[in-house]
Design a protein around this motif. Structure first.
Motif, PDB file in Angstrom:
ATOM      1  N   ALA A 272      36.675  51.457  46.307  1.00  0.00           N
ATOM      2  CA  ALA A 272      37.108  50.102  45.943  1.00  0.00           C
ATOM      3  C   ALA A 272      36.059  49.072  46.363  1.00  0.00           C
ATOM      4  CB  ALA A 272      38.457  49.795  46.602  1.00  0.00           C
ATOM      5  N   VAL A 273      35.516  49.253  47.553  1.00  0.00           N
ATOM      6  CA  VAL A 273      34.485  48.326  48.047  1.00  0.00           C
ATOM      7  C   VAL A 273      33.234  48.407  47.187  1.00  0.00           C
ATOM      8  CG1 VAL A 273      32.935  47.814  49.986  1.00  0.00           C
ATOM      9  CG2 VAL A 273      35.357  48.298  50.407  1.00  0.00           C
ATOM     10  N   TRP A 274      32.818  49.631  46.833  1.00  0.00           N
ATOM     11  CA  TRP A 274      31.608  49.788  46.021  1.00  0.00           C
ATOM     12  C   TRP A 274      31.806  49.218  44.618  1.00  0.00           C
ATOM     13  CZ3 TRP A 274      31.100  55.587  47.740  1.00  0.00           C
ATOM     14  CH2 TRP A 274      30.722  55.620  49.092  1.00  0.00           C
ATOM     15  N   GLN A 275      33.012  49.345  44.093  1.00  0.00           N
ATOM     16  CA  GLN A 275      33.298  48.758  42.784  1.00  0.00           C
ATOM     17  C   GLN A 275      33.208  47.238  42.861  1.00  0.00           C
ATOM     18  OE1 GLN A 275      33.736  50.353  39.744  1.00  0.00           O
ATOM     19  NE2 GLN A 275      33.488  48.227  39.055  1.00  0.00           N
ATOM     20  N   ALA A 276      33.678  46.672  43.974  1.00  0.00           N
ATOM     21  CA  ALA A 276      33.571  45.225  44.162  1.00  0.00           C
ATOM     22  C   ALA A 276      32.108  44.799  44.226  1.00  0.00           C
ATOM     23  CB  ALA A 276      34.310  44.805  45.433  1.00  0.00           C
ATOM     24  N   THR A 285      25.195  35.840  45.412  1.00  0.00           N
ATOM     25  CA  THR A 285      25.556  36.528  46.647  1.00  0.00           C
ATOM     26  C   THR A 285      27.043  36.318  46.911  1.00  0.00           C
ATOM     27  OG1 THR A 285      24.952  34.574  47.973  1.00  0.00           O
ATOM     28  CG2 THR A 285      23.264  36.292  47.688  1.00  0.00           C
ATOM     29  N   ALA A 286      27.596  37.144  47.777  1.00  0.00           N
ATOM     30  CA  ALA A 286      28.999  37.030  48.164  1.00  0.00           C
ATOM     31  C   ALA A 286      29.111  37.393  49.640  1.00  0.00           C
ATOM     32  CB  ALA A 286      29.873  37.948  47.312  1.00  0.00           C
ATOM     33  N   SER A 287      30.217  37.059  50.247  1.00  0.00           N
ATOM     34  CA  SER A 287      30.425  37.367  51.660  1.00  0.00           C
ATOM     35  C   SER A 287      31.311  38.609  51.805  1.00  0.00           C
ATOM     36  CB  SER A 287      31.093  36.188  52.371  1.00  0.00           C
ATOM     37  OG  SER A 287      32.410  36.008  51.877  1.00  0.00           O
ATOM     38  N   TYR A 288      31.331  39.176  53.007  1.00  0.00           N
ATOM     39  CA  TYR A 288      32.219  40.301  53.279  1.00  0.00           C
ATOM     40  C   TYR A 288      33.675  39.859  53.103  1.00  0.00           C
ATOM     41  CZ  TYR A 288      28.154  42.642  55.302  1.00  0.00           C
ATOM     42  OH  TYR A 288      26.931  43.217  55.490  1.00  0.00           O
ATOM     43  N   GLN A 289      33.965  38.617  53.495  1.00  0.00           N
ATOM     44  CA  GLN A 289      35.326  38.106  53.346  1.00  0.00           C
ATOM     45  C   GLN A 289      35.720  38.044  51.876  1.00  0.00           C
ATOM     46  OE1 GLN A 289      37.788  36.961  55.948  1.00  0.00           O
ATOM     47  NE2 GLN A 289      38.802  37.570  54.044  1.00  0.00           N
ATOM     48  N   ALA A 290      34.779  37.586  51.041  1.00  0.00           N
ATOM     49  CA  ALA A 290      35.064  37.520  49.607  1.00  0.00           C
ATOM     50  C   ALA A 290      35.323  38.912  49.047  1.00  0.00           C
ATOM     51  CB  ALA A 290      33.903  36.860  48.875  1.00  0.00           C
ATOM     52  N   GLN A 291      34.545  39.886  49.515  1.00  0.00           N
ATOM     53  CA  GLN A 291      34.775  41.274  49.077  1.00  0.00           C
ATOM     54  C   GLN A 291      36.165  41.752  49.469  1.00  0.00           C
ATOM     55  OE1 GLN A 291      31.243  43.516  50.623  1.00  0.00           O
ATOM     56  NE2 GLN A 291      31.619  44.695  48.778  1.00  0.00           N
ATOM     57  N   ALA A 292      36.531  41.461  50.722  1.00  0.00           N
ATOM     58  CA  ALA A 292      37.841  41.882  51.213  1.00  0.00           C
ATOM     59  C   ALA A 292      38.955  41.252  50.385  1.00  0.00           C
ATOM     60  CB  ALA A 292      37.985  41.494  52.687  1.00  0.00           C
ATOM     61  N   ALA A 300      40.594  43.053  56.228  1.00  0.00           N
ATOM     62  CA  ALA A 300      39.761  44.250  56.458  1.00  0.00           C
ATOM     63  C   ALA A 300      38.265  43.956  56.350  1.00  0.00           C
ATOM     64  CB  ALA A 300      40.164  45.349  55.482  1.00  0.00           C
ATOM     65  N   VAL A 301      37.841  42.808  56.879  1.00  0.00           N
ATOM     66  CA  VAL A 301      36.435  42.413  56.738  1.00  0.00           C
ATOM     67  C   VAL A 301      35.498  43.432  57.396  1.00  0.00           C
ATOM     68  CG1 VAL A 301      34.732  40.633  57.241  1.00  0.00           C
ATOM     69  CG2 VAL A 301      37.047  39.982  56.584  1.00  0.00           C
ATOM     70  N   ARG A 302      35.844  43.863  58.592  1.00  0.00           N
ATOM     71  CA  ARG A 302      34.983  44.831  59.283  1.00  0.00           C
ATOM     72  C   ARG A 302      34.951  46.166  58.553  1.00  0.00           C
ATOM     73  NH1 ARG A 302      35.468  44.174  65.885  1.00  0.00           N
ATOM     74  NH2 ARG A 302      34.757  41.994  65.957  1.00  0.00           N
ATOM     75  N   ALA A 303      36.078  46.584  58.038  1.00  0.00           N
ATOM     76  CA  ALA A 303      36.121  47.848  57.287  1.00  0.00           C
ATOM     77  C   ALA A 303      35.297  47.740  56.010  1.00  0.00           C
ATOM     78  CB  ALA A 303      37.567  48.208  56.961  1.00  0.00           C
ATOM     79  N   VAL A 304      35.322  46.569  55.385  1.00  0.00           N
ATOM     80  CA  VAL A 304      34.514  46.338  54.184  1.00  0.00           C
ATOM     81  C   VAL A 304      33.035  46.426  54.536  1.00  0.00           C
ATOM     82  CG1 VAL A 304      33.782  44.550  52.560  1.00  0.00           C
ATOM     83  CG2 VAL A 304      36.210  45.011  52.888  1.00  0.00           C
ATOM     84  N   ALA A 305      32.648  45.812  55.649  1.00  0.00           N
ATOM     85  CA  ALA A 305      31.249  45.858  56.088  1.00  0.00           C
ATOM     86  C   ALA A 305      30.821  47.298  56.353  1.00  0.00           C
ATOM     87  CB  ALA A 305      31.062  45.006  57.335  1.00  0.00           C
ATOM     88  N   SER A 306      31.713  48.071  56.943  1.00  0.00           N
ATOM     89  CA  SER A 306      31.406  49.481  57.221  1.00  0.00           C
ATOM     90  C   SER A 306      31.235  50.261  55.929  1.00  0.00           C
ATOM     91  CB  SER A 306      32.522  50.102  58.060  1.00  0.00           C
ATOM     92  OG  SER A 306      32.290  51.482  58.282  1.00  0.00           O
TER      93      SER A 306
END
Length: 354
Positions: A272-276, A285-292, A300-306
């Motif tokens: 899901a993260v890679w699709q985002a 550009t986008a932020s980890y928060q935006a991805q979450a 799940a910002v930290r999990a997204v970063a991981s």
């Protein structure tokens, strides 16, 4: 590492003045007045001694804030195959079943010692081992079409079926007589303006694209082989060739989206993260928060970063487009200066069709 030994600096500066080809790749010189870095053979006007700094690796020059020279293209030419190696590779491309002995190489004016050093440095194996991998990959493709193992063995340069079967099983993990469904991951090396990269592909698509100096690359190889239950061997297929072509076009500024097939095993969350990531447009550009937020996991910002850090397919799955919420650059396995370069490169070409 920045070189500080004055005697070594004097020697390198003289090599720069002389454009000495034997020093290519031995050092990278940063020019303070232009903020570019070069290799020894650069044709540009030579800077004064007090205006240069020398580095042992191009990544060190990038980290120091220098950008690659457009004349000598240091990150490409310092790591491209020398003429003898390119000649040997071309012979193998023309006939992947060919078995080149040291005697045959010398007759062709190719030094086996040069090949041995280059393949050891860039692939971690000998030229003979590289040849064996190519022959086995070709044999695997032929066996899948129904060709007999004995016929394939002799055509691949083996004097006996037992010798062929031993090498085949050692590289693919299966017998050529009983299993033609052996899964292999092919690995190919090519150069880019930011340094050499490895591309790996299965039959389904590209499963890894990384700069060769990426941290923990060996761990990625091991994890990929475990997830796909396949062995990594040297070779090319339509996916590796297409990836190399599309990446070349990306760096030339003529490609903004990729069409090569992707085979990226991972957890449902990682997928899901890679699709985002794939949905973050070129030149933005986008932020980890935006991805979450996009994947419906705002906490799940930290999990997204991981999950971003677990992405094995650089550039094509564009984790370099993810920055901190405050606009700062954050971790990138290829190095922050590469990330900065990629973002700037896309901004420069974003208004152009591609």
């Amino acid at each position: 590492m920045r070189i500080v030994d004055e005697e070594q600096i004097d020697r390198f500066y003289q090599a720069l003045l002389d454009r000495s080809p034997e020093y290519v790749g031995s050092f990278f010189v940063g020019v303070k007045t232009t903020s570019v870095f070069c290799i020894a053979t650069c044709r540009a006007r030579k800077p004064k001694r007090e205006n240069v700094e020398f580095y042992t690796g191009f990544k060190d020059a990038l980290d120091a804030g220098y950008r690659p020279c457009k004349i000598c293209r240091p990150t490409e030419n310092a790591h491209s195959a020398p003429p003898q190696v390119e000649q040997a590779l071309q012979l193998l491309r023309q006939n992947p079943k060919q078995k080149l002995s040291d005697f045959q190489l010398r007759q062709l004016g190719i030094s086996p010692e040069v090949l041995r050093r280059w393949f050891g440095q860039h692939y971690g194996l000998t030229f003979q081992a590289f040849q064996r991998m190519l022959r086995i990959n070709t044999a695997l493709e032929e066996l899948k079409t129904g060709k007999r193992a004995l016929e394939t063995a002799y055509e691949s340069g083996y004097e006996s079926l037992s010798g062929f079967a031993y090498t085949y099983k050692k590289l693919t993990g299966a017998s050529p007589m009983h299993n033609t469904d052996s899964a292999v991951i092919l690995i190919h090396r090519f150069t880019t303006p930011l340094g050499p990269m490895f591309v790996c592909a299965s039959e389904q698509g590209v499963c890894l694209l990384e700069f060769v100096d990426r941290r923990m690359l060996e761990t990625e190889f091991q994890d990929l082989q475990r997830r796909l239950q396949a062995r990594i061997i040297a070779g090319e297929n339509q996916h590796t060739r297409q990836a190399e072509q599309e990446i070349s076009e990306y760096f030339a500024g003529t490609r903004q989206t990729f069409s090569v097939a992707i085979h990226a095993p991972g957890t449902a969350f990682q997928q899901a993260v890679w699709q985002a990531l794939l949905n973050v447009p070129y030149g933005t550009t986008a932020s980890y928060q935006a991805q979450a937020n996009v994947i419906g996991k705002p906490q799940a910002v930290r999990a997204v970063a991981s999950a971003n850090g677990c992405n094995r397919i650089a550039i094509i799955i564009p984790c370099h487009r993810i920055i901190g919420k405050d606009g700062s650059l954050t971790g990138y396995a290829g190095g922050l200066e590469r990330k900065r370069w990629l973002i700037a490169h896309e901004l420069e070409h974003a208004s152009q069709p591609g």
